[in-house]
Design an enzyme around this catalytic site. Structure first.
Site, mmCIF file in Angstrom:
data_model
loop_
_atom_site.group_PDB
_atom_site.id
_atom_site.type_symbol
_atom_site.label_atom_id
_atom_site.label_comp_id
_atom_site.label_asym_id
_atom_site.label_seq_id
_atom_site.Cartn_x
_atom_site.Cartn_y
_atom_site.Cartn_z
ATOM 1 N N ASP A 1 104.114 0.014 36.947
ATOM 2 C CA ASP A 1 104.642 -1.282 37.375
ATOM 3 C C ASP A 1 104.552 -1.503 38.884
ATOM 4 O O ASP A 1 104.289 -0.569 39.647
ATOM 5 C CB ASP A 1 106.121 -1.373 36.985
ATOM 6 C CG ASP A 1 106.281 -1.827 35.546
ATOM 7 O OD1 ASP A 1 105.282 -2.190 34.926
ATOM 8 O OD2 ASP A 1 107.433 -1.795 35.060
ATOM 9 N N LYS B 1 104.047 -6.973 37.270
ATOM 10 C CA LYS B 1 104.183 -8.427 37.340
ATOM 11 C C LYS B 1 104.851 -8.731 38.668
ATOM 12 O O LYS B 1 105.864 -8.150 39.008
ATOM 13 C CB LYS B 1 105.050 -8.943 36.193
ATOM 14 C CG LYS B 1 104.354 -8.856 34.842
ATOM 15 C CD LYS B 1 105.303 -9.130 33.709
ATOM 16 C CE LYS B 1 105.999 -7.840 33.292
ATOM 17 N NZ LYS B 1 106.884 -8.001 32.120
ATOM 18 N N MET C 1 118.069 -8.258 41.693
ATOM 19 C CA MET C 1 117.265 -9.485 41.611
ATOM 20 C C MET C 1 118.121 -10.721 41.905
ATOM 21 O O MET C 1 118.009 -11.742 41.219
ATOM 22 C CB MET C 1 116.620 -9.602 40.214
ATOM 23 C CG MET C 1 115.615 -8.498 39.942
ATOM 24 S SD MET C 1 115.207 -8.299 38.171
ATOM 25 C CE MET C 1 116.606 -7.344 37.574
#
Lengths: 270, 270
Positions: free
Chosen positions: B43, B65, B178
């Protein structure tokens, strides 16, 4: 006294998280620091296999506290750290899980710093996260739980944490450490909040060969845990994510025995 | 198709947590599995230095991503896992932090298992725990915080998690991942619950050489974070435990410059 001060070493304290129990779940950095230690002070929940990374001439002292077998008080541990830092140099304080999750790592660190001793932290894998993961229980899952709340079952006053009542009202996955002795009180609180049907798993000795798990829901877990003789040290996980556990779904994993779905396989390979 | 099926390997998927960023904060077990992997799918938040543990002939694929740079969809990643498990054998899925904390590890695991592929988990150090620890912020501290609550700032629908409003009412240390893009909404929720004066730290790129931190309280953190140019990826820590941070107390650490208190030293050494 001046004589003693003249011989003092500069000293250093490194707090190292040993991880949840499996000796291979310590970090690379943790093993390197163990190899460099002059003194290692280690706790009850630390796997003694980790001491093999130490030099043979390193001083290794067990300072663990167990119920009914009180070895060192916190004040005595603080003193040992300072004493050995000045007399031997690099002290490694090896603690189960992560040193700052329900440990008293901060108190030890601040005591050492008050003597001008340099300090460093090497985090460890907290059982709160790793033990459910190893059982393939995700702490969060899209559309199931957007958060997780880690709580101690027993506060310093020996009573149940008031946070548990708040947690029972939330949508978080709730992870309770040191809670098996309070299981009846915990399930009562969750029932009172309409959560009698919420899935629960209790995992004892997580990550070790003697690991045991029992699963049920808030209404049933107490009798199941008695029947399956689950005791401390254990982690209680309450939340819909526990449904991910195949055992609970009555869906035993049949690894390598399921025929791959040819239609999907075809779409993947062609 | 029968031709293809005849060549299939047994296949295995191991989900490995890479830890918070510092390549030495992976577990020993994680490095051993990387060395055994036939294929590694990794990742965006994984430190590429970890790929050095892989065999030179291992297939290494970046499937990260990033906002505005969408590489692989979740369905495509699931397919890659199955495809490579059958064609190459042992697939390692290397994910930042712990694979089951705000990752979609469970979905990948279940997809692989539905094809009869054996799966295993190697937990990693979650940034949620390690990044505050490395800054010497304890997530729990006796008499300050008995629990910690880890929440995503952004749900799958892009809105703010409703758990944040509950967390603002609790006494837990609140850790938001986040969440930097939602900082204004987060501080508004905490202010509404009378928490304007609660200390806050925001830590960007935790555990890496480029780590940055800013501290303030709920009322001031937004302007401080703008001034100090703190951005994603970052972790927000809200709670009285942040006071442990010397910076906030205006009490800069002066390591090895404080004269040991002779009275205490004497009591320790004599």
């Amino acid at each position: 006294m001046n004589h003693v001060l003249g011989q003092l070493k500069k000293g250093k304290l490194t707090m190292v998280g040993a991880g949840p129990g499996d000796p291979e779940l310590i970090t690379l950095k943790g093993t390197k620091v163990l190899a460099a230690a002059d003194v290692v002070l280690y706790d009850a929940l630390v796997n003694e296999a980790l001491l093999e990374y130490c030099r043979s001439d390193a001083v290794k002292i067990y300072v663990g506290k167990r119920v009914g077998d009180h070895k060192y008080s916190q004040a005595e541990i603080n003193e040992l750290i300072v004493r050995y830092a000045f007399s031997h140099g690099h002290v490694v304080r090896l603690k189960g899980g992560d040193p700052f999750v329900f440990g008293r790592g901060m108190e030890e660190l601040e005591f050492a710093e008050s003597f001008g001793i340099e300090t460093e932290i090497i985090p460890g894998i907290s059982s709160a996260v790793a033990v459910p993961s190893l059982q393939k229980i995700p702490l969060t899952a899209r559309g199931v739980a957007e958060s997780f709340w880690v709580i101690t079952g027993t506060t310093r006053f020996g009573n149940i944490s008031p946070d548990i009542a708040l947690a029972a009202k939330s949508s978080a996955t709730v992870i309770i450490l040191m809670g098996t002795r309070k299981l009846r009180e915990i399930v009562t609180i969750f029932c009172r909040n309409g959560k009698g049907g919420t899935p629960v798993a209790i995992i004892q000795n997580g990550s070790l060969p003697e690991e045991k798990i029992c699963v049920g829901n808030v209404d049933t877990i107490e009798s199941i845990s008695i029947k399956e003789q689950i005791g401390a040290p254990a982690i209680i996980v309450i939340g819909d994510v526990v449904k991910a556990l195949k055992k609970l779904r009555g869906d035993q994993p049949k690894l390598n025995s399921i025929a791959p779905d040819e239609v999907i396989l075809k779409s993947i390979f062609e």
